[in-house]
Design an enzyme around this catalytic site. Sequence first.
Site, PDB file in Angstrom:
ATOM      1  N   GLY A  10       0.821  -1.206   0.000  1.00  0.00           N
ATOM      2  CA  GLY A  10       0.000   0.000   0.000  1.00  0.00           C
ATOM      3  C   GLY A  10       0.857   1.259   0.000  1.00  0.00           C
ATOM      4  O   GLY A  10       1.982   1.258   0.492  1.00  0.00           O
ATOM      5  N   LYS A  73      -0.522  -6.909  -5.130  1.00  0.00           N
ATOM      6  CA  LYS A  73      -0.615  -8.304  -5.554  1.00  0.00           C
ATOM      7  C   LYS A  73       0.393  -8.519  -6.677  1.00  0.00           C
ATOM      8  O   LYS A  73       0.954  -7.583  -7.226  1.00  0.00           O
ATOM      9  CB  LYS A  73      -2.025  -8.646  -6.023  1.00  0.00           C
ATOM     10  CG  LYS A  73      -2.538  -7.798  -7.163  1.00  0.00           C
ATOM     11  CD  LYS A  73      -3.959  -8.176  -7.539  1.00  0.00           C
ATOM     12  CE  LYS A  73      -4.499  -7.293  -8.665  1.00  0.00           C
ATOM     13  NZ  LYS A  73      -5.873  -7.663  -9.047  1.00  0.00           N
ATOM     14  N   ASP A 139       1.118   1.198   9.250  1.00  0.00           N
ATOM     15  CA  ASP A 139       0.719   0.392  10.408  1.00  0.00           C
ATOM     16  C   ASP A 139       1.789   0.336  11.499  1.00  0.00           C
ATOM     17  O   ASP A 139       1.485  -0.046  12.627  1.00  0.00           O
ATOM     18  CB  ASP A 139       0.385  -1.036   9.961  1.00  0.00           C
ATOM     19  CG  ASP A 139      -0.679  -1.069   8.885  1.00  0.00           C
ATOM     20  OD1 ASP A 139      -1.543  -0.171   8.868  1.00  0.00           O
ATOM     21  OD2 ASP A 139      -0.645  -1.994   8.049  1.00  0.00           O
ATOM     22  N   MET A 181      -7.196   2.245  10.380  1.00  0.00           N
ATOM     23  CA  MET A 181      -6.386   1.165   9.818  1.00  0.00           C
ATOM     24  C   MET A 181      -5.376   0.632  10.837  1.00  0.00           C
ATOM     25  O   MET A 181      -5.323   1.098  11.972  1.00  0.00           O
ATOM     26  CB  MET A 181      -5.667   1.648   8.564  1.00  0.00           C
ATOM     27  CG  MET A 181      -6.569   1.752   7.344  1.00  0.00           C
ATOM     28  SD  MET A 181      -5.643   2.260   5.871  1.00  0.00           S
ATOM     29  CE  MET A 181      -6.818   1.813   4.587  1.00  0.00           C
ATOM     30  N   ARG A 277     -23.181   6.345  16.045  1.00  0.00           N
ATOM     31  CA  ARG A 277     -22.811   6.417  14.636  1.00  0.00           C
ATOM     32  C   ARG A 277     -21.385   5.874  14.473  1.00  0.00           C
ATOM     33  O   ARG A 277     -20.576   5.930  15.400  1.00  0.00           O
ATOM     34  CB  ARG A 277     -22.852   7.856  14.130  1.00  0.00           C
ATOM     35  CG  ARG A 277     -24.240   8.492  14.143  1.00  0.00           C
ATOM     36  CD  ARG A 277     -25.106   7.932  13.016  1.00  0.00           C
ATOM     37  NE  ARG A 277     -26.352   8.656  12.900  1.00  0.00           N
ATOM     38  CZ  ARG A 277     -27.454   8.375  13.585  1.00  0.00           C
ATOM     39  NH1 ARG A 277     -27.440   7.366  14.450  1.00  0.00           N
ATOM     40  NH2 ARG A 277     -28.552   9.079  13.422  1.00  0.00           N
ATOM     41  N   HIS A 283      -8.833   4.829   3.512  1.00  0.00           N
ATOM     42  CA  HIS A 283      -7.639   5.252   2.780  1.00  0.00           C
ATOM     43  C   HIS A 283      -7.298   6.723   2.956  1.00  0.00           C
ATOM     44  O   HIS A 283      -6.253   7.171   2.473  1.00  0.00           O
ATOM     45  CB  HIS A 283      -7.784   4.906   1.306  1.00  0.00           C
ATOM     46  CG  HIS A 283      -7.711   3.428   1.052  1.00  0.00           C
ATOM     47  ND1 HIS A 283      -8.772   2.586   1.268  1.00  0.00           N
ATOM     48  CD2 HIS A 283      -6.677   2.641   0.647  1.00  0.00           C
ATOM     49  CE1 HIS A 283      -8.409   1.341   0.984  1.00  0.00           C
ATOM     50  NE2 HIS A 283      -7.149   1.344   0.606  1.00  0.00           N
TER      51      HIS A 283
END
Length: 359
Positions: A10, A73, A139, A181, A277, A283
């Site tokens: 990513g 990928k 991350d 994320m 909510r 992203h």
Amino acid sequence: MKIAINTGGGDAPGLKAVIKGIVLAAYQKGWEGFGIKYGYRGLMDTKQLVRLTPETVWDITDMGGTILGTAIKGDPFKYPVQQADGTVLENDISDTIVSNFRALGFDALIAIGGDGSLRIANKFMQKGIPIIGVPKTIDNDISSTDYTFGFDTAVSTATGAIDKLHTTARSHDRVMVVEVMGRYVGWIALHSGISGSADVILIPEIPYDINKACNKIRQISLIGRDYAIVVVAEGAKPVGGDITVLEGKQPGTEARLGGVGKKVAEEICKSTCKETRHIVLGHLQRGGAPTTFDRLLSLRFGTAAVRFLEARKFGMMAAVRSTDVIAVPIEEAIGQMKVIPKDSDILLTARSLGISFGD
């Protein structure tokens, strides 16, 4: 030297600054830099190679994304190829990559990526390609380095969103659940949740009991505050349960995490009867201009990678330890995922502030 550079996985704020650091540092030594577009695709289709010069990278420090494109990928060791009958088979095309790399006259590859990309790079190192790694992931889950570039920007983005949600939550007496994320670790959730004054933070490292999280929200109501902020890492899971994944997994890709924020919001609403909510930042955390911290870290990583090449420290990765950027073995970096320690002072800080982890 003739250096190849690629970016995998990513995108993350700071990628362009790393590329700039590499190209300018290489230029100072009279070396050439070439970008491999879209992961390793540029070594399968050599028309995807691009020559990088100081002029092409000088003004890209403050930009998000990557000028080389990236790929999540297409692992060359398990490359998906669709057959005539629609089935997909995985082929090992790594030898073709190695052959093309050598035919193009490259001396080394600087691989910029997260855990998956660095694992692939390490395999190519074992097949004879001289590799230097640069850790990239929002991350912050790569071991052997205190921080990865992109993490600080992602946390800043998430914190800014949480700050804004306080005003609407207060106005409507709502519980706002924010899904961030992080995949299988909770670094983004923990840092942004504390900084954004969350009441509950749910992270993968601590399986949660939704009843205990709801008790925290009830306690808040008892002291006269009728709204609450809950931050949920996408990999958070309940006690005895599993992570939540999205449907539509494509061949050659990892499971797509997501949806736990909605589940938590529904459970809170049912248990507390409070209007709830949820919002998924998604992203947004990957995009935009990198923070000052990430810009500087990226430039340090990029220039350090060139110094490691000069010293022929192949198979090593740039890492920040305390205040210094050092070289560590890629094999050490990919050996295990960096999770939040239970005795982390950041975790203890949150508990001391009264933040609930649902445990």
